[in-house]
Design a protein around this motif. Sequence first.
Motif, PDB file in Angstrom:
ATOM      1  N   SER A  80       0.804  -1.107   0.014  1.00  0.00           N
ATOM      2  CA  SER A  80      -0.129  -0.054   0.194  1.00  0.00           C
ATOM      3  C   SER A  80       0.993   1.238  -0.077  1.00  0.00           C
ATOM      4  O   SER A  80       2.141   1.267   0.470  1.00  0.00           O
ATOM      5  N   PHE A  81       0.310   2.360  -0.467  1.00  0.00           N
ATOM      6  CA  PHE A  81       0.762   3.701  -0.553  1.00  0.00           C
ATOM      7  C   PHE A  81       0.046   4.648   0.017  1.00  0.00           C
ATOM      8  O   PHE A  81      -0.928   4.783  -0.697  1.00  0.00           O
ATOM      9  N   THR A  82      -0.002   4.980   1.131  1.00  0.00           N
ATOM     10  CA  THR A  82      -0.917   5.966   2.047  1.00  0.00           C
ATOM     11  C   THR A  82      -0.783   7.568   1.839  1.00  0.00           C
ATOM     12  O   THR A  82       0.422   7.572   1.537  1.00  0.00           O
ATOM     13  N   VAL A  83      -1.420   7.878   2.650  1.00  0.00           N
ATOM     14  CA  VAL A  83      -1.464   9.286   2.593  1.00  0.00           C
ATOM     15  C   VAL A  83      -0.151   9.820   3.353  1.00  0.00           C
ATOM     16  O   VAL A  83       0.616  10.761   2.938  1.00  0.00           O
ATOM     17  N   ILE A  84       0.483   9.052   4.163  1.00  0.00           N
ATOM     18  CA  ILE A  84       1.488   9.427   4.933  1.00  0.00           C
ATOM     19  C   ILE A  84       2.701   9.392   4.036  1.00  0.00           C
ATOM     20  O   ILE A  84       3.664  10.169   4.163  1.00  0.00           O
ATOM     21  N   VAL A 115       9.323   7.053  -1.906  1.00  0.00           N
ATOM     22  CA  VAL A 115       9.027   8.187  -1.362  1.00  0.00           C
ATOM     23  C   VAL A 115       9.914   9.233  -1.807  1.00  0.00           C
ATOM     24  O   VAL A 115       9.731  10.359  -2.230  1.00  0.00           O
ATOM     25  N   PHE A 116      11.210   8.651  -1.632  1.00  0.00           N
ATOM     26  CA  PHE A 116      12.374   9.758  -1.971  1.00  0.00           C
ATOM     27  C   PHE A 116      12.228  10.213  -3.566  1.00  0.00           C
ATOM     28  O   PHE A 116      12.207  11.354  -3.863  1.00  0.00           O
ATOM     29  N   LEU A 165       5.314  12.253   3.079  1.00  0.00           N
ATOM     30  CA  LEU A 165       6.633  12.309   3.030  1.00  0.00           C
ATOM     31  C   LEU A 165       7.308  12.664   1.820  1.00  0.00           C
ATOM     32  O   LEU A 165       8.387  13.105   1.735  1.00  0.00           O
ATOM     33  N   SER A 166       6.840  12.243   0.711  1.00  0.00           N
ATOM     34  CA  SER A 166       7.274  12.704  -0.683  1.00  0.00           C
ATOM     35  C   SER A 166       7.391  14.123  -0.753  1.00  0.00           C
ATOM     36  O   SER A 166       8.226  14.670  -1.446  1.00  0.00           O
ATOM     37  N   LEU A 167       6.161  14.770  -0.019  1.00  0.00           N
ATOM     38  CA  LEU A 167       6.154  16.167  -0.063  1.00  0.00           C
ATOM     39  C   LEU A 167       7.218  17.042   0.520  1.00  0.00           C
ATOM     40  O   LEU A 167       7.921  17.955   0.295  1.00  0.00           O
ATOM     41  N   ILE A 168       7.644  16.315   2.014  1.00  0.00           N
ATOM     42  CA  ILE A 168       8.798  16.774   2.698  1.00  0.00           C
ATOM     43  C   ILE A 168      10.113  16.406   1.877  1.00  0.00           C
ATOM     44  O   ILE A 168      11.023  17.518   2.016  1.00  0.00           O
TER      45      ILE A 168
END
Length: 149
Positions: free
Chosen positions: A45-49, A121-122, A53-56
């Motif tokens: 799964s790829f969640t809102v978290i 994420v990165f 984190l990608s936005l960070i």
Amino acid sequence: MRQLSKHPLFHVKKRTLLAVAGCVWFIAGFNVARLGVLSCQKLSSFTVIHILLSLIVFCPFGMMFFKMSMKHAKRIKGYTEEFRPVWHFFDLKAYIIMAVMISGGIWLRLSGLVPDVFIAVFYIGLGCALMLAGLLFGIMFLRYKAFDV
């Protein structure tokens, strides 16, 4: 025999260097983000978290690439000659940074030292920041005025 152009081979206008930079940065960013999305597909799964984190990741890289884009645009506009070699959209330092980042990214993915969730994420955050820098170069290309130095 008549010469077609009075400019050496592979020389383009300064304005065109901005378009070349925009295309290179956007394509690189797209490919990095694509690798992130491919890593997402390996996850359960790829969640809102993960999105947050990608936005960070995106924010500091976005600011860094924004500054870099402005620096390169200023350097390009500051060239005294109107025509420059097409590879002058970057300076030597930028080419070295790009080579280190590409090599490091390939090594990191192939080494298995980090999990797919980190790559996902990165790479999504980094890729989006690179694409934004490409769009910024594109905007500078469209708004270019020869007398703005």
